[in-house]
Design an enzyme around this catalytic site. Sequence first.
Site, PDB file in Angstrom:
ATOM      1  N   GLY A 118       2.716  -7.911  -5.354  1.00  0.00           N
ATOM      2  CA  GLY A 118       2.680  -8.003  -6.585  1.00  0.00           C
ATOM      3  C   GLY A 118       1.683  -9.085  -7.009  1.00  0.00           C
ATOM      4  O   GLY A 118       0.691  -8.866  -6.433  1.00  0.00           O
ATOM      5  N   TYR A 257       2.083   7.710 -10.196  1.00  0.00           N
ATOM      6  CA  TYR A 257       0.954   7.818  -9.253  1.00  0.00           C
ATOM      7  C   TYR A 257       1.095   7.107  -7.925  1.00  0.00           C
ATOM      8  O   TYR A 257       0.911   7.505  -6.940  1.00  0.00           O
ATOM      9  CB  TYR A 257      -0.352   7.282 -10.011  1.00  0.00           C
ATOM     10  CG  TYR A 257      -1.542   7.231  -9.129  1.00  0.00           C
ATOM     11  CD1 TYR A 257      -1.921   8.483  -8.465  1.00  0.00           C
ATOM     12  CD2 TYR A 257      -2.094   6.186  -8.713  1.00  0.00           C
ATOM     13  CE1 TYR A 257      -3.220   8.361  -7.783  1.00  0.00           C
ATOM     14  CE2 TYR A 257      -3.192   6.106  -7.833  1.00  0.00           C
ATOM     15  CZ  TYR A 257      -3.783   7.342  -7.305  1.00  0.00           C
ATOM     16  OH  TYR A 257      -4.995   7.246  -6.567  1.00  0.00           O
TER      17      TYR A 257
END
Length: 483
Positions: A118, A257
């Site tokens: 993150g 994706y």
Amino acid sequence: MLTTNPFDDDKLREECGIFGVSGASGAAALTALGLHALQHRGQEAAGITSFDGTLFHTHRAMGHVAGNFDRDDVIRGLPGEVACGHVRYSTTGETALRNVQPLYADLSTGGFAIAHNGNISNAMKLRRELVRRGSIFQSTSDTETIIHLVATSNYRTLLDRFIDALKQVEGAYSLIVMTPEGMIACRDPLGIRPLVMGRLDGAVIFASETVALDVCGATFERAVEPGELVIVQGTEIRSIHPFQAVDARPCIFEWVYFSRPDSIAGDQSVYSVRKEIGAQLALEAPVDADLVIPVPDSGVPAAIGYAQASGIPFELGIIRSHYVGRTFIQPGDKVRHLGVKLKHNANRALIQGKKVVLIDDSIVRGTTSLKIVQMMREAGAAEVHMRIASPPTRHSCFYGVDTPERAKLLAAKLDLGGMTDFIHADSLSFVSIEGLYKALNAARGDKPSYCDACFTGDYPTTLTDHDESATVDQFAMLAERVA
Ligand code: SF4
């Protein structure tokens, strides 16, 4: 230099994959296996930290998991039944060994190792304040901010310090933390980045994606919930939710994706969702064509969905060589141009004289799409239509994904006609944001259940360190300056 797949050079890139295991003999070997399955999430560096009950052991290196962790001597140097690991592609911080995770620090509460997927979107602000108060940073990674917040917290126990630290950070974080007391896995309150939990005999396993559990022979138990901390101490597992509850906004690009198609994310098969996006695309943007051709490899599931929904035959019009190494250093411009063909070549006999519809998952800068359309034309295609299984990518991501600055995003610069001209296609269409949500069995509405900010600009958190014109690169440079 070509990367593993030249067609992947023009993609948003997920930054990290994380894996943790508690309670298994040979925990480091298991972690290496898990990281192999997560290699697509970060190909720049890899690291594993283990704990043998007394000491922490770490090996971190630039490069792939294979080559660094398939060596007996390395795995022997990582003893213990608890380990966590990380694969990385940098978002913040320069490319250097000191930024390779897991990061480790000796705190007053004992050793503390952390692996993070993150990006902390107020890390610079926090860092400036911490440095002013005397903290000395060892890396330029935003993750280190969490370590210093834990170290300087006024709370007594490690768990309380950790929660105190997380309450000060903004942005996206899925974390695996190791301390002498045990392992903690957690997700930010919005659940932007993924994290799942599994079991292997008596051991508990955490991973960014279910595919890593499959590879280890572990059973998927559940996702770590947004805002949840799962605390593993020996055989005891506790779950706490210390943050104010908010509506979750997981990253929708995981289904487009980032995640491997054989993973299950949010209870849905990533492969099935991608096929459904392709079917939506066929409904929204039909085209009179002879063949549906996927851009390998990531366009394949959506192309199957498009072909099935449209009735146009699916064919492999671009053939991928599996014998080209990870990198290929080209000696000159001419050879560099040809390098794309070394890895992917048009199936000329199939394409000649045909109207083709190419399916890809996304367009970022548009440079690769241009090359692929050219490849089809050189192979004799009569018409080349491009269909994209995501909406136009118009905004940068600040949540742990490598995005070019906004000015380089094709869809931020040009309208549909301009983009069609740029890639030299006969036509170009993108699935709508509504179509994308539909493929996920959801509706966007006023309260979207996913982060879709790179398509809509609707960021689910404040972006303290950035305004939207700031680039990830600029952020890294600023972090350098603060360092
Ligand atoms: S902006 Fe949101 S949806 Fe787009 S890649 Fe980043 S986290 Fe995912």
